[in-house]
Scaffold this motif. Structure first.
Motif, short mmCIF file in Angstrom:
data_model
loop_
_atom_site.label_atom_id
_atom_site.label_comp_id
_atom_site.label_asym_id
_atom_site.label_seq_id
_atom_site.Cartn_x
_atom_site.Cartn_y
_atom_site.Cartn_z
N LEU A 63 -92.03 59.32 13.97
CA LEU A 63 -92.04 57.86 14.10
C LEU A 63 -91.73 57.19 12.76
O LEU A 63 -91.03 56.18 12.71
N LEU A 64 -92.24 57.75 11.67
CA LEU A 64 -91.97 57.19 10.35
C LEU A 64 -90.48 57.29 10.01
O LEU A 64 -89.88 56.33 9.53
N CYS A 65 -89.89 58.44 10.27
CA CYS A 65 -88.47 58.62 10.00
C CYS A 65 -87.62 57.64 10.81
O CYS A 65 -86.65 57.06 10.30
N LEU A 66 -87.98 57.45 12.06
CA LEU A 66 -87.21 56.54 12.92
C LEU A 66 -87.44 55.09 12.52
O LEU A 66 -86.52 54.27 12.58
N ALA A 67 -88.67 54.76 12.11
CA ALA A 67 -88.96 53.39 11.67
C ALA A 67 -88.18 53.05 10.40
O ALA A 67 -87.72 51.91 10.24
N LYS A 68 -88.03 54.02 9.50
CA LYS A 68 -87.32 53.80 8.25
C LYS A 68 -85.82 53.96 8.39
O LYS A 68 -85.07 53.65 7.46
N ASN A 69 -85.37 54.42 9.54
CA ASN A 69 -83.93 54.58 9.80
C ASN A 69 -83.60 53.98 11.17
O ASN A 69 -83.36 54.70 12.14
N PRO A 70 -83.61 52.63 11.26
CA PRO A 70 -83.46 51.97 12.56
C PRO A 70 -82.15 52.31 13.27
O PRO A 70 -82.10 52.29 14.51
N PHE A 86 -106.34 74.99 18.12
CA PHE A 86 -106.36 75.06 16.65
C PHE A 86 -104.94 74.95 16.10
O PHE A 86 -104.70 74.32 15.07
N ALA A 87 -103.99 75.59 16.79
CA ALA A 87 -102.61 75.61 16.29
C ALA A 87 -101.87 74.32 16.60
O ALA A 87 -100.91 73.97 15.91
N GLY A 88 -102.31 73.60 17.65
CA GLY A 88 -101.50 72.48 18.11
C GLY A 88 -101.99 71.08 17.81
O GLY A 88 -101.19 70.15 17.78
N VAL A 89 -103.28 70.90 17.56
CA VAL A 89 -103.81 69.53 17.43
C VAL A 89 -103.27 68.82 16.19
O VAL A 89 -102.62 67.78 16.28
N ASP A 90 -103.55 69.37 15.01
CA ASP A 90 -103.08 68.72 13.78
C ASP A 90 -101.56 68.76 13.67
O ASP A 90 -100.93 67.78 13.22
N ALA A 91 -100.97 69.87 14.07
CA ALA A 91 -99.51 69.98 14.00
C ALA A 91 -98.84 68.91 14.84
O ALA A 91 -97.85 68.29 14.42
N THR A 92 -99.39 68.65 16.02
CA THR A 92 -98.80 67.65 16.91
C THR A 92 -98.95 66.24 16.35
O THR A 92 -97.98 65.47 16.29
N SER A 93 -100.16 65.87 15.96
CA SER A 93 -100.39 64.50 15.47
C SER A 93 -99.62 64.22 14.19
O SER A 93 -99.05 63.13 14.03
N ASN A 94 -99.58 65.19 13.28
CA ASN A 94 -98.86 64.99 12.03
C ASN A 94 -97.36 64.89 12.26
O ASN A 94 -96.67 64.07 11.65
N LEU A 95 -96.84 65.76 13.13
CA LEU A 95 -95.40 65.72 13.40
C LEU A 95 -95.00 64.43 14.11
O LEU A 95 -93.96 63.85 13.81
N LEU A 96 -95.83 63.97 15.05
CA LEU A 96 -95.53 62.71 15.73
C LEU A 96 -95.48 61.56 14.73
O LEU A 96 -94.57 60.72 14.78
N SER A 97 -96.42 61.55 13.78
CA SER A 97 -96.40 60.51 12.74
C SER A 97 -95.14 60.60 11.90
O SER A 97 -94.53 59.58 11.56
N ALA A 98 -94.72 61.82 11.57
CA ALA A 98 -93.53 62.02 10.75
C ALA A 98 -92.27 61.55 11.48
O ALA A 98 -91.40 60.89 10.90
#
Length: 302
Positions: A119-126, A105-117
């Motif tokens: 990757l997005l930060c790195l994609a926008k800051n090559p 419960f504590a890790g599923v959404d937190a992990t997927s959302n953080l991974l997306s965040a």
């Protein structure tokens, strides 16, 4: 848990769905006006149904894991008996079930959302992505280089990237606590029993606390190469997983999954996001995607 059937494991997928539903109902019951404490509302009954099914699914997955391990033992395979799950199962199977559910419960959404965040930060800051890849190539010179406890010790920029992504896109509203005694906070008298909310979303974007807060700067978390000193921060302005005895039980799980996932992905792929990302997340109970994350992954040759 026993995710032995891979991504097609029906119980595992159903558990993920139930976790999302539980958070949705928690928001409706505890954050929006609701009479569930006095009468059995439709949402409350749905919540109870979700929790009951979650328990049933978790018990099936644990039994599947135990059966699989027993078959491997009988086949003469060496089994890691020091895993947390195995030790808890020996002490108390019910405790193992509850702890496994809490961790999921504590890790599923937190992990997927953080991974997306991240990757997005790195994609926008090559340029930051390139700097991280330099660090990773030193640790993993080839695509099949292993990641283990020893090789993951020296990854300061990776951990700085993850912290900065958490600052840029906080994983929740903040931290909630109930005052056990009367307390004075910044001159305000807060009586015992009051609910206090530490609003991370506001603090983490405050330029008085974080210079150039609107920019993605992992370097802010690292020591200055010339002075060897870190930029001073108020420790209580950055608590993405809480603090003290009530710290999120899924923190270590999220840390491990995010570090290994980001390391492998950025080592092997150039990540791009060629769409509007001005409002990528929305705040619900936890941070949730507001747009589809259609990342482009280009294979790294070396």
């Amino acid at each position: 848990m026993g995710l032995t059937s891979g991504i097609n494991n029906h119980d595992a997928l159903r558990l993920f769905e139930l976790i999302k539903l539980a958070f949705r109902y928690t928001f409706k019951l505890d954050f929006q006006p609701s009479m569930w404490k006095y009468i059995s509302t439709p949402t409350f009954r749905k919540m109870m149904s979700v929790l009951d099914e979650s328990l049933e699914v978790a018990q099936r997955l644990l039994k599947e894991t135990q059966d699989t391990l027993e078959k491997r033992r009988q086949a003469g395979e060496e089994i890691n008996s020091n895993s947390m799950l195995q030790r808890m199962m020996k002490v108390d199977p019910k405790l193992a079930t509850i702890m496994s559910l809490d961790t999921m419960f504590a890790g599923v959404d937190a992990t997927s959302n953080l991974l997306s965040a991240v990757l997005l930060c790195l994609a926008k800051n090559p340029e930051k992505q390139g700097k991280l890849r330099e660090e990773l190539l030193n640790i993993m010179p080839t695509k099949d280089s292993p990641l283990n406890e020893e090789t993951m010790k020296d990854m300061p920029y990776l951990r700085a990237v993850i912290k900065e992504a958490l600052r840029t896109y906080p994983n929740g509203l903040g931290n909630f606590r109930v005052c056990p005694t009367d307390v004075t906070l910044s001159g305000y008298n807060v009586p015992k029993g009051s609910i206090v909310v530490l609003g991370s979303n506001a603090l983490l974007q405050d330029n008085s606390l974080y210079s150039e807060a609107e920019k993605f700067l992992p370097e802010r978390w690292l020591r200055d190469p010339e002075t060897g000193k870190k930029t001073p921060f108020n420790a209580f302005s950055f608590l993405p997983f809480g603090f003290g005895p009530r710290m999120c039980i899924g923190k270590r799980l999220v840390d491990l999954e995010i570090e290994t996932s980001v390391a492998k992905l950025i080592r092997n792929f150039q990540v791009e996001f060629n769409y509007d990302a001005s409002r990528p997340f929305k705040t619900f109970f936890f941070m949730e995607p507001a747009i589809p994350f259609r990342f482009k992954f280009t294979d790294i040759e070396h």
